[in-house]
Design an enzyme around this catalytic site. Structure first.
Site, PDB file in Angstrom:
ATOM      1  N   GLY A  41      -8.882  -3.750   6.755  1.00  0.00           N
ATOM      2  CA  GLY A  41      -9.199  -2.584   5.944  1.00  0.00           C
ATOM      3  C   GLY A  41     -10.304  -1.779   6.600  1.00  0.00           C
ATOM      4  CB  CYS A  42     -11.132   1.798   6.491  1.00  0.00           C
ATOM      5  SG  CYS A  42     -10.962   2.123   4.719  1.00  0.00           S
ATOM      6  CE1 TYR A  43     -15.887   2.462   2.121  1.00  0.00           C
ATOM      7  CE2 TYR A  43     -13.936   1.905   0.857  1.00  0.00           C
ATOM      8  CZ  TYR A  43     -14.977   2.767   1.125  1.00  0.00           C
ATOM      9  OH  TYR A  43     -15.116   3.926   0.398  1.00  0.00           O
TER      10      TYR A  43
END
Lengths: 343, 343, 343, 343
Positions: free
Chosen positions: A146-148
Site C-alpha cells: 500500500g502507498c501509506y
C-alpha cells in the site's frame, strides 16, 4: 532479450494509468492488452489523456481472454478481485498485484479490516525492507505494498531494525487525493479538497494499519503498534509521512543517523537526505524515489522520521515495476524515473 | 456607547490585514491609524487589495506619534518589537499583541527559544482555556496565542484537564503558507509550495513548542512534553492539528467524549463535532470557529484529538478581537464571523 | 422593522450554502425553512459544515408546504424548476431566483440554449447595469444573473454604453470549480482539477453566452456578438474575465478611463482600480465586490477590460442579497461583505 | 556514437533544472559542468532536490572556464547575458539559448520591448513551424522560443498558414507560476497565488508579444497583430492558450479541421485532439507534448484554437532538447517524455 509483453488490468484508473506511464518509458516492455470493467470498449485517449501514444487503444473487459498470453500482468483492481483473475493465469506468468489482497500474512487481521476471507500472501514488493529483495528474485506473484505502508515502513524500519525505537509508533500522514481513487465522490471534488486538510479513518480504522504493523514488527522482531492518522491534502499526488516512536534509553543522535545511513546505503530509490534537509512531496512527483530524514527530539525523547514519496509512483506503480525488474532479473532501476517533476 | 477607536501597527502584513478585515465588520469599532515600517507612506490599496474600503489609507511609520490617542492598539509586529511600543502607550490603552513577546511565563523557555531576554507575561488570549476568560475581563494588555498553540491547546486541553491523557503528547500539524508571513522567501514561492507537503522545525525546535507545553501542563496540573512537528501544506490558510497522547489506564471512549462535551459546552467559537464527523480546514476559512473531534484508538491505546482553525482568524486576528471584546466588556461574539467561506 | 423571514430552496448546494452564509451575517434577516430534494431529511451540519450555527437544521422537501409563509424565498435550484415553485408562492412574496429560468428576454435564445420553453423574464439582479437598479425597487420577482454574465457585463458595459467599442466582443474567462456545482463528476475531482487549466463549452455553446449578448447589446443600443470561452481554473471560487473589443476609431485611453470612472462612480460593490493595478480573484474571495480594470492596447487597437468576482458571492448569492436589499427598500450594502478573505 | 557532453549555465533556476531533468533521461547525453552565479559554490542537492542523482554536484561560476570543452552548452540565463557567453564558446559547440536574446528578427521590436541593442537572430527552436525543422539541422546556435509564443504559435499557425484567419489575433493565456521564475517576489508567494487568477502585462506590454507577431505573420505571409493578455494561474506549471481570430469569409469547420490535421500530421510532440476533446494543462505536466484543439464559432464568426503545454518542458527545456536532437542528427524524440504526469 525479447521484449517483455505486459498487460494491465484496470487501465482506466489512477494506478493503472501510472503503471502505463512507467511502462511507456521502460525499454524492455511492450504494452499488450489493457482492460477495464465499466469502461470496456472505450478509447484510452478519453480516459487517460496524458498518455497520447496509447490514445487509440480500446479497453477490453477484464478477464482471461484479454490477459492470457502475456509475460507480465499488472492488476490494478478493487480489493477482492485479484485472486480470481490470478488463478486463471498460468504459474509461469508474472502477476503483479497493486491491490491489497495478498499483502498481509495474518489472516485474522485481513478478515478484521476487510471483512472477507484471506486470499493468501505473496512476496512483498518493498525491496528496501530486510530480506524482501531476495524474496522477489524469480517470483511469479508479487503483492505491491500500500502507498501509506510504503512511506511509513521506509521511514521507520531502520530505527526498528537497529533496536533504537520503542514499540509504539505514532504516524500522521498526508496524502494527495489520487490515493482515494478516481471514483466520483462529493467529498473528493476539487471544490471540496482545495484549501482543505482533513483527516479520515481516525482511531485505527484505516486498512493500511495492519500492513504497517506487519512490516515494523518484522523489522523490530517484536510486536509494534501503530497509531495511524491519514489526512487528505490539497494536492493530486504525494505522501508525507511523519512518524515517531520513543527512543530507547541511551539512544544518541549519532546512533540514529548511523542506523539510517546503513539501511539506505546503496539503495537506488530510497535516499537519506543530508542532515538538516527535510523531504518534500514536491521533490518526488512522478518519481520512484523515496526521500527520508530522521532526527532525535531530545526534549520529548522521540525519534522523528519523515518520508516523502509519490503515492502513485513509488507508492504503487513504481514499486510494482521495480519489483517486476527484480523478479525478472533485470537491472532494478531499468525504466524508472528517479527524478521528480519540480517545481 | 461611543465607537471604539482602534489602531493597527503592522497593517501591511498578513496578521495586520486580517485584523483590519475583522474590524471592518465590527459594529463598535472605528479604524484609526495604520502603521508599517518598510511600507510607511504607501497606500493600503496596493498592499491589501482585498480591503477596498481602506484602499486610500496611507501607512504611517510605527511609533507613538501615530498610535497614541486610540482606545485599542493591535500590534502585528515581528517578535521583540512589542514591548517598546507598548511601553509608550498609556496604561489605559488596551494593547493587543499578536506577536510572541508576552505569551510565555517561563523566562528561561523564552530565552532558550528566542535568544533574547524575556519581556514579561500578559493575560493570554485563548478564552476557552480554564480560567483564561476571567483573566481577560478588564485587561489592558493581552498576549494573543500563537496559531499552532491555539489549535493544539483546543484539541488537547480537555483530555488533560480531565486527567485522561498521559504526559507525552505527540502533535503533527499542517499549516497554510500564510503562517510563514509575507516576506518573500524562495521556499515560500507558489511554484515551490503548490503540490508540496513539507516539514520544518523538526525535532523540537519550533518556537511554538514551549507555549503548547505551558498550556497543556497547566491543564494537566503536571508537566507535559510535546513532540511537535509542523508541516507546510499547499493552501493559503488553515491549521489541522493531529494530536495524540496515551490514554490513562481504564479510560473509556465515553469518558473521553464526556470530557470534550463539557469543555466546549456553551463556547461560541470552539465546537465539538458530532461523533463520526471530522474537521476540515476548509470549513473554517475566514472564520473564528475552531472545530474539534476526538476518538479513542483502542488498539494503540491513544486518545487522538484533531482540531481545525483558520491560522489568521481564530489563530491570530480572530482570537485578538474575541479577546478585545471580553476585555472591553462587549459581547464576546460581536463582529466575529463564525461561518467559514466554503467551498 | 420586523425581521425579514427568509427561506432557501436548494440549501445543500453551493449557491444555497452561500446564500445562507450571507444571510447569517444580515442583521435584518431571520432564516426560516431550508429545503433540498435528494438531501431532504438530512442535518445541514453534514452538508454545509462551514455553517455551524445551522448545523442542527434539517432539510425539508422543496415545495410549497415548506416555503410558504416567508417574506423572501431564495431559489437555488437546477434550471427549469423555478417557475413551478414560484407559481405556488403568493405575489406578495419576494422570490429571488439564482437559476437561469427568468434571465433572458429572448424566448428563442432560451429555447436554443436550454431546449425547453421559455418561462418568462423577471427584473434582472445586476443593479450596476443602466436602469437595472430602478427596475429592482419594489420588485417581487428577481432573476439573479449568471456568474459569468455578471463578470463580463461589469467589465464591458461601460465601454458599450459610452459607444467606445466595436460590436464583436471576445471573452475568455477562468472560473473556480464551484461554478460547476456540487454534483460528483469525475472531471471535477480534486485529482483532476488541481494543476489543470482546461476549457469547455468552446465555440459558442455555453448557456451564459446569450445573457452576455443581451446585456452588452442593451448597453450598446445595437447587436453585440460575444465569442465566449470559459475555462476551469484550479481554485474553488472566483472568476477572472478577460474581455476585449475593437476600439472605435479615435478612441483614446483617456476617454476609456473616463467612461469607466463614470460607470462605477458611487457603486458600492463595483470598483474601478487605480491605473496600473489589475484585479485578482484572490482579492474578492467571499466578497460581494467586483474589481474592474481597463486598458487600451494601441498596437492591437483593442479595449481590454478585466474583472474579478467571487462566482458564488457577487456572481450568485451576493448579487441575490444585494438585489433583495434594493427590492425591499433596505440599504443596498446591508449585511454584505465588501472585503475579501485574503491571503 | 560517443556520449554527448553537455553543460548547463543557470542550473539553479527553473529552466536550468528542467534541462537537467530531461538530460538525465537522455540516453546519449553525459552531464558536464553546471554553473550559476549567486549560487556558485553551492551543492545542487539543496537547490534542486528533485534531482537526487546530481545532489552532490557543485555549481561553478558561469563563464568560459567552466563551459568550455563541451559538445553542447545550454544557456538558461537572464536576458542580455547569452551573447557574451556564446561569443567565447567555439563555433563548433552547439549553443542552445533558453533566453530571449536571439529569438527576434526585428531589431526595432527587440529594442522597443527590451530596451537594449539587438544581439542577433539564431535558428528558431520550434520545429513544428513551417521550415523551422530544416533550419535546425546542423545548426550550431539555437534560440529556444518563449513559452507563451510556443503555445500560441502552435495553436494558430495552421489557421494562418492555410489562409483561414483574419489578421487580428486575440490571445488570453494562463500560465503556471514557474513561468515567472525562481526569484522571490512577494506577489509570487504561495499565499498570494493559490486561489488567484490575475492578469499582468495587459495592453500589449508583454515581451513575448513581438515573438508571436513574428511567427504568425510569417505563417500568414502578411502582418498579423496579437492582442495578448497573460494571466497567472494557481498551479506550478502549464500554459493554456486560448486564441482566436475572425474566420475569413466562407471558411467552414471542415476546412479548419483539415488545415489542423495537415499541420500536425506526423508531428511527434504536437497533437491535434479528436473532435470534441479539449486540452488540459494537467495532461502535459512534465511532458514535451503540445495538445491542440480548434473549433469554428459560427455565431461569432471566429476560429477558436486552444493549446496546452508544459511551460518548462515543451515551452522551454523540452523544446531545447528536441531542437538539440535535430541539430545533432539524433532521432527527434530521443530521451523526451511524451507522456504527462497525471493526475
Amino acid at each position: 532479450m525479447a521484449a517483455i509483453h505486459a498487460a494491465v488490468a484496470g487501465a482506466s484508473g489512477y494506478a493503472g494509468g501510472e503503471v502505463l506511464r512507467l511502462l511507456l518509458g521502460h525499454p524492455e516492455v511492450r504494452i499488450g492488452a489493457l482492460t477495464g470493467n465499466s469502461n470496456a470498449g472505450a478509447r484510452l485517449g478519453g480516459l487517460q489523456p496524458h498518455l497520447p501514444q496509447l490514445a487509440d487503444r480500446v479497453l477490453l473487459p477484464t478477464g482471461t481472454e484479454a490477459l492470457a498470453g502475456h509475460d507480465v500482468v499488472f492488476l490494478a483492481l478493487p480489493h477482492g478481485q485479484s485472486a480470481a483473475v490470478a488463478a486463471e493465469l498460468g504459474e509461469d506468468v508474472l502477476v503483479v498485484d497493486c491491490g491489497a489482497d495478498f499483502r498481509l500474512k495474518d489472516a485474522a487481521a485481513w478478515e478484521r479490516f476487510y471483512g472477507s476471507s484471506h486470499a493468501g500472501t505473496w512476496p512483498y514488493g518493498l525491496p528496501e525492507l530486510p530480506g524482501a529483495r531476495d524474496a522477489l528474485r524469480g517470483a511469479k506473484r508479487i503483492a505491491v505494498p500500500g502507498c501509506y505502508p510504503t512511506a511509513v515502513s521506509l521511514a521507520l524500519f531502520p530505527a526498528y531494525a537497529a533496536g533504537l525505537a520503542g514499540p509504539e509508533a505514532v504516524v500522521v500522514a498526508a496524502s494527495g487525493t489520487s490515493g482515494a481513487g478516481k471514483a466520483a465522490k462529493p467529498h473528493l471534488l476539487g471544490s471540496e479538497v482545495m484549501g482543505a486538510m482533513s483527516p479520515y479513518g481516525v482511531g485505527g480504522g484505516h486498512r493500511h494499519t495492519p500492513e504497517m504493523v506487519q512490516n515494523l514488527s518484522a523489522a523490530a522482531g517484536e510486536p509494534v503498534t501503530v497509531s495511524f492518522t491519514p489526512t487528505l491534502a490539497p494536492m493530486p499526488r504525494g505522501i508525507l509521512a511523519t512518524c515517531s516512536a520513543k527512543a530507547r534509553p541511551g539512544v544518541t543522535a549519532d546512533a540514529v543517523r548511523a542506523a539510517y545511513e546503513k539501511a539506505f546505503a546503496g539503495e537506488p530509490f530510497a535516499r537519506l537526505l543530508p542532515e538538516g534537509q527535510w523531504p518534500s512531496t514536491a521533490s518526488v512527483l512522478g518519481s520512484n524515489t523515496a526521500l527520508v530524514q530522521v532526527a532525535l527530539d531530545e526534549a520529548a525523547g522521540r525519534i522523528v522520521a519523515i518520508s516523502a514519496i509519490d503515492n502513485l509512483a513509488k507508492g504503487t506503480a513504481g514499486g510494482a515495476v521495480q519489483s517486476m525488474n527484480i523478479a525478472l532479473g533485470l537491472p532494478e532501476e531499468l525504466g524508472l524515473p528517479a527524478t521528480g517533476v519540480a517545481p
